[in-house]
Design a protein around this motif. Sequence first.
Motif, PDB file in Angstrom:
ATOM      1  N   THR A   1      13.569 -32.307  37.561  1.00 50.66           N
ATOM      2  CA  THR A   1      14.269 -32.684  36.547  1.00 50.66           C
ATOM      3  C   THR A   1      15.076 -32.294  35.854  1.00 50.66           C
ATOM      4  O   THR A   1      15.962 -31.801  34.971  1.00 50.66           O
ATOM      5  N   GLY A   2      15.189 -30.583  36.680  1.00 46.22           N
ATOM      6  CA  GLY A   2      16.081 -29.167  36.263  1.00 46.22           C
ATOM      7  C   GLY A   2      15.466 -29.027  35.243  1.00 46.22           C
ATOM      8  O   GLY A   2      15.222 -27.206  34.746  1.00 46.22           O
ATOM      9  N   ILE A   3      14.343 -28.861  34.540  1.00 45.19           N
ATOM     10  CA  ILE A   3      13.785 -28.623  33.778  1.00 45.19           C
ATOM     11  C   ILE A   3      12.802 -27.145  33.871  1.00 45.19           C
ATOM     12  O   ILE A   3      12.391 -27.321  34.490  1.00 45.19           O
ATOM     13  N   SER A   4      13.291 -26.415  32.958  1.00 44.70           N
ATOM     14  CA  SER A   4      13.117 -24.302  34.161  1.00 44.70           C
ATOM     15  C   SER A   4      11.628 -24.619  33.027  1.00 44.70           C
ATOM     16  O   SER A   4      11.756 -23.834  31.737  1.00 44.70           O
TER      17      SER A   4
ATOM     18  N   ILE B   1      19.180 -26.611  26.965  1.00 44.48           N
ATOM     19  CA  ILE B   1      18.446 -25.898  26.712  1.00 44.48           C
ATOM     20  C   ILE B   1      17.497 -26.183  27.418  1.00 44.48           C
ATOM     21  O   ILE B   1      16.391 -24.882  27.341  1.00 44.48           O
ATOM     22  N   TYR B   2      16.857 -26.923  28.077  1.00 40.73           N
ATOM     23  CA  TYR B   2      15.495 -26.810  29.071  1.00 40.73           C
ATOM     24  C   TYR B   2      15.999 -26.546  30.505  1.00 40.73           C
ATOM     25  O   TYR B   2      15.261 -26.537  31.168  1.00 40.73           O
ATOM     26  N   PHE B   3      17.619 -25.986  30.632  1.00 38.44           N
ATOM     27  CA  PHE B   3      17.791 -26.454  31.749  1.00 38.44           C
ATOM     28  C   PHE B   3      18.322 -24.745  31.948  1.00 38.44           C
ATOM     29  O   PHE B   3      18.938 -24.009  30.930  1.00 38.44           O
ATOM     30  N   ASP B   4      18.474 -24.239  33.236  1.00 43.18           N
ATOM     31  CA  ASP B   4      18.264 -22.881  33.619  1.00 43.18           C
ATOM     32  C   ASP B   4      20.479 -22.468  33.717  1.00 43.18           C
ATOM     33  O   ASP B   4      20.916 -24.247  33.497  1.00 43.18           O
ATOM     34  N   GLY B   5      21.061 -21.807  33.944  1.00 45.71           N
ATOM     35  CA  GLY B   5      22.049 -21.232  33.964  1.00 45.71           C
ATOM     36  C   GLY B   5      22.112 -21.959  35.102  1.00 45.71           C
ATOM     37  O   GLY B   5      23.594 -22.664  35.173  1.00 45.71           O
ATOM     38  N   PRO B   6      22.176 -22.105  35.990  1.00 41.78           N
ATOM     39  CA  PRO B   6      23.000 -22.634  37.509  1.00 41.78           C
ATOM     40  C   PRO B   6      23.123 -24.358  36.685  1.00 41.78           C
ATOM     41  O   PRO B   6      24.099 -25.302  37.337  1.00 41.78           O
ATOM     42  N   THR B   7      22.191 -24.683  36.578  1.00 44.96           N
ATOM     43  CA  THR B   7      21.950 -26.604  36.362  1.00 44.96           C
ATOM     44  C   THR B   7      22.653 -26.540  35.023  1.00 44.96           C
ATOM     45  O   THR B   7      23.566 -27.951  35.388  1.00 44.96           O
ATOM     46  N   ARG B   8      22.669 -25.866  34.523  1.00 47.51           N
ATOM     47  CA  ARG B   8      23.588 -26.071  32.989  1.00 47.51           C
ATOM     48  C   ARG B   8      25.438 -25.824  33.080  1.00 47.51           C
ATOM     49  O   ARG B   8      26.060 -27.289  32.846  1.00 47.51           O
ATOM     50  N   ASP B   9      25.845 -24.695  34.577  1.00 48.02           N
ATOM     51  CA  ASP B   9      26.590 -25.038  34.767  1.00 48.02           C
ATOM     52  C   ASP B   9      27.426 -26.357  35.422  1.00 48.02           C
ATOM     53  O   ASP B   9      28.149 -26.597  35.636  1.00 48.02           O
ATOM     54  N   GLU B  10      26.797 -26.401  36.928  1.00 48.37           N
ATOM     55  CA  GLU B  10      26.520 -27.415  37.634  1.00 48.37           C
ATOM     56  C   GLU B  10      26.674 -29.249  36.885  1.00 48.37           C
ATOM     57  O   GLU B  10      28.067 -30.044  36.989  1.00 48.37           O
TER      58      GLU B  10
END
Length: 274
Positions: free
Chosen positions: A21-24, A224-233
């Motif tokens: 899910t990308g949820i970190s 907000i639940y994702f980390d930086g790289p996941t957000r950027d992508e």
Amino acid sequence: MNAEITEKEFKLFQSLIYRETGISLHDKKATMVQARLSKRVRELNMQTFTEYYEFLDEGKNADELLRLLSAISTNVTSFFREAAQWEFLEEYLGNLHQTKPNKKLRIWSSASSTGQEPYSIAMFLHEHLHNFREWDIKFLATDIDTKVLAHAIQGIYSEKDIGAMPKVFLTRYFTKIKSSDGVSYQVNDELRHMILYRMFNLVRGDFSIFKNSFDIIFCRNVMIYFDGPTRDELINRFHSLLAPGGLLLLGHSESITRQNSQFKLVQSAIYRKI
Ligand SMILES: C[S@@+](CC[C@H](N)C(=O)[O-])C[C@H]1O[C@@H](n2cnc3c(N)ncnc32)[C@H](O)[C@@H]1O
């Protein structure tokens, strides 16, 4: 089953959830994971979280994976959330007949939860688009959690969900339902039929299924639940899917990093594709 989740078990779930899910999940979320999964572990008559993890089969048990995602995801939402954005949208929609003479509008609510966000948008389109019925509107609403999507499709909300919604909207767009459980409100068919609900995973989903570009993408209170790289992508993907000048609306605590010069900040959490 009264077992506590061990650190090793938590790590297994933490990385499975991240992959799928990308949820970190922060290391401090072990108690939350334990609380959200123990009911299901008990239902399955299992004694440990390891058994449940094995049952998930690295995510290959697709039905169970959906249940896991549903248990883990935070679905908090409300009608007309992010007040300042609705002021902006009122003006934007009010002028759209001048800026979009072809009267075609493509909207995506990409983490729609139980439907309050897409229905708020739909009510606003009705209210503020000049000659609403002349518009060709395609409105997609997606979420990773099939349980919340089923709720959204049904469109039934409690008095608490309705909250402080202006009375005029309640009268125009909802039908009051009285039952032994009390009063609830169902969104009228016209509004419900405007929106196509589908399951879509913003992190693992296949973005090539989107054939047309969007004028507005809402992606509020999920990054907000994702980390930086996941957000950027994800932001890059939204950029490719937006029409020139298209809008990306985020939650109030979310933003696009300054380095990303593909978007221009219009006002807090509202971006325009350059
Ligand atoms: C806190 S709610 C926000 C709902 C709404 N956008 C709002 O702002 O009120 C976050 C939603 O994101 C969904 N979600 C979490 N991870 C996702 C993913 N990888 N792909 C799609 N949706 C996801 C959750 O299921 C949940 O319904």
